[in-house]
Design an enzyme around this catalytic site. Structure first.
Site, PDB file in Angstrom:
ATOM      1  NE  ARG A 105      -2.618   0.015   3.605  1.00  0.00           N
ATOM      2  CZ  ARG A 105      -3.471   0.430   4.512  1.00  0.00           C
ATOM      3  NH1 ARG A 105      -4.765   0.424   4.268  1.00  0.00           N
ATOM      4  NH2 ARG A 105      -3.051   0.858   5.682  1.00  0.00           N
ATOM      5  CB  THR A 109      -2.283   7.278  -2.795  1.00  0.00           C
ATOM      6  OG1 THR A 109      -1.568   6.051  -3.012  1.00  0.00           O
ATOM      7  CG2 THR A 109      -1.437   8.441  -3.277  1.00  0.00           C
ATOM      8  CG  ASP A 201       1.928  -3.092   8.996  1.00  0.00           C
ATOM      9  OD1 ASP A 201       1.986  -2.100   8.251  1.00  0.00           O
ATOM     10  OD2 ASP A 201       2.210  -4.256   8.608  1.00  0.00           O
ATOM     11  CG  ASP A 204       5.671  -3.478   9.791  1.00  0.00           C
ATOM     12  OD1 ASP A 204       6.447  -3.925   8.916  1.00  0.00           O
ATOM     13  OD2 ASP A 204       5.299  -2.293   9.829  1.00  0.00           O
TER      14      ASP A 204
HETATM   15  C1  PRP Z   1      -1.292  -4.619   4.358  1.00  0.00           C
HETATM   16  C2  PRP Z   1      -2.071  -5.908   4.514  1.00  0.00           C
HETATM   17  C3  PRP Z   1      -2.905  -5.948   3.280  1.00  0.00           C
HETATM   18  C4  PRP Z   1      -3.184  -4.488   3.023  1.00  0.00           C
HETATM   19  C5  PRP Z   1      -4.592  -4.223   3.432  1.00  0.00           C
HETATM   20  O1  PRP Z   1      -0.244  -4.792   3.489  1.00  0.00           O
HETATM   21  O2  PRP Z   1      -1.240  -7.027   4.646  1.00  0.00           O
HETATM   22  O3  PRP Z   1      -2.259  -6.527   2.167  1.00  0.00           O
HETATM   23  O4  PRP Z   1      -2.277  -3.750   3.818  1.00  0.00           O
HETATM   24  O5  PRP Z   1      -4.920  -2.899   3.222  1.00  0.00           O
HETATM   25  P1  PRP Z   1      -5.938  -2.406   2.099  1.00  0.00           P
HETATM   26  O6  PRP Z   1      -7.160  -3.245   2.248  1.00  0.00           O
HETATM   27  O7  PRP Z   1      -6.164  -0.975   2.480  1.00  0.00           O
HETATM   28  O8  PRP Z   1      -5.300  -2.549   0.761  1.00  0.00           O
HETATM   29  P2  PRP Z   1       0.964  -3.749   3.339  1.00  0.00           P
HETATM   30  O9  PRP Z   1       0.754  -2.864   2.170  1.00  0.00           O
HETATM   31  O10 PRP Z   1       1.234  -3.072   4.656  1.00  0.00           O
HETATM   32  O11 PRP Z   1       2.161  -4.701   2.915  1.00  0.00           O
HETATM   33  P3  PRP Z   1       2.894  -5.837   3.796  1.00  0.00           P
HETATM   34  O12 PRP Z   1       1.911  -6.980   3.967  1.00  0.00           O
HETATM   35  O13 PRP Z   1       4.044  -6.196   2.930  1.00  0.00           O
HETATM   36  O14 PRP Z   1       3.302  -5.220   5.103  1.00  0.00           O
HETATM   37  N1  URA Z   2      -2.900  -3.309   6.840  1.00  0.00           N
HETATM   38  C1  URA Z   2      -2.570  -3.797   8.046  1.00  0.00           C
HETATM   39  O1  URA Z   2      -1.641  -4.586   8.175  1.00  0.00           O
HETATM   40  N2  URA Z   2      -3.297  -3.406   9.102  1.00  0.00           N
HETATM   41  C2  URA Z   2      -4.328  -2.556   9.003  1.00  0.00           C
HETATM   42  O2  URA Z   2      -4.962  -2.246  10.029  1.00  0.00           O
HETATM   43  C3  URA Z   2      -4.652  -2.048   7.735  1.00  0.00           C
HETATM   44  C4  URA Z   2      -3.914  -2.454   6.669  1.00  0.00           C
END
Ligand code: PRP
Ligand code: URA
Length: 210
Positions: A105, A109, A201, A204
């Protein structure tokens, strides 16, 4: 068009989710619990898979017995956090193929940015189960399903752990025929697009990157 959302209220799922939400949970504990819940959600998302009867021989006699029929499965984890479900699900369905979908993400944005996509060549003939613990804005899940549909996939399901009402609405506005399984629907998104009360998150927490 049907808009299916299945909230998995099983006590083991709910108990483990509570442990995961706890800010004091270790990286190791968080990862183990996500894996365990993955296995339990796999049980639920496959509950209606079709069966057929085959003739087999037990040590004592022959019988007609049920086995899975219909489409073979692909698990499609959205990286990174979706990987947390994969091992648990493969414990139950070891023959499933995996489609990796790399999306992050954009923090400003909240748009989903693709950095990797690798699916089995016959993905269009399979039932595809998209995996992502967090359905927040749904930008990631929408992009993942868009991409899989581009590759010809027609039968898709989405498994998450936590969903925001905004995310469910957005996802089903774009992909109304794709049913969702989730352990809980939380209250709302905060101004940074995080699910509240949520669990923070997921990527993380799972990989110890913050
Ligand atoms: C997080 C999570 C989802 C996404 C959800 O990923 O694991 O994939 O956000 O959010 P959305 O519904 O608003 O798209 P992130 O982009 O943080 O990547 P990561 O899993 O690599 O940390
Ligand atoms: N992605 C995450 O990992 N946690 C949230 O709460 C939203 C998006």
């Amino acid at each position: 068009m049907m808009r299916d959302v299945h909230v998995v209220g099983h006590p083991l799922v709910q108990h483990k989710l509570t442990l995961m939400r706890d800010a004091e949970r270790s990286t190791q504990g968080f990862r183990r619990l996500l894996n365990e819940i993955g296995m339990l959600l796999c049980y639920e998302v496959t509950r209606d898979l079709p069966l057929e009867e085959i003739e087999i021989a037990t040590p004592l006699t022959t019988m007609k017995a049920p086995i899975l029929s219909g489409k073979k499965l692909v698990f499609a984890p959205i990286l990174r956090a979706g990987m947390g479900f994969v091992d648990g699900m493969l414990e139950l369905i070891p023959s499933a193929r995996i489609a990796h979908i790399g999306l992050y993400r954009d923090p400003k944005t909240l748009a989903a940015v693709e950095y990797y996509f690798k699916a089995p060549p016959d993905v269009a003939e399979r039932l595809v189960i998209v995996l992502d613990p967090m359905l927040a804005t749904a930008n990631s899940a929408v992009a993942a399903v868009d991409r899989l549909k581009e590759r010809g996939c027609r039968e898709l399901r989405l498994v998450c752990l936590l969903a925001a009402p905004e995310g469910i609405a957005h996802f089903h506005a774009v992909h109304p025929e794709v049913p969702i399984w989730t352990a809980a629907i939380d209250s709302h998104l905060d101004e940074h697009g995080y699910i509240l009360p949520g669990l923070g998150d997921a990527g993380d927490r799972m990989f110890g990157t913050r």
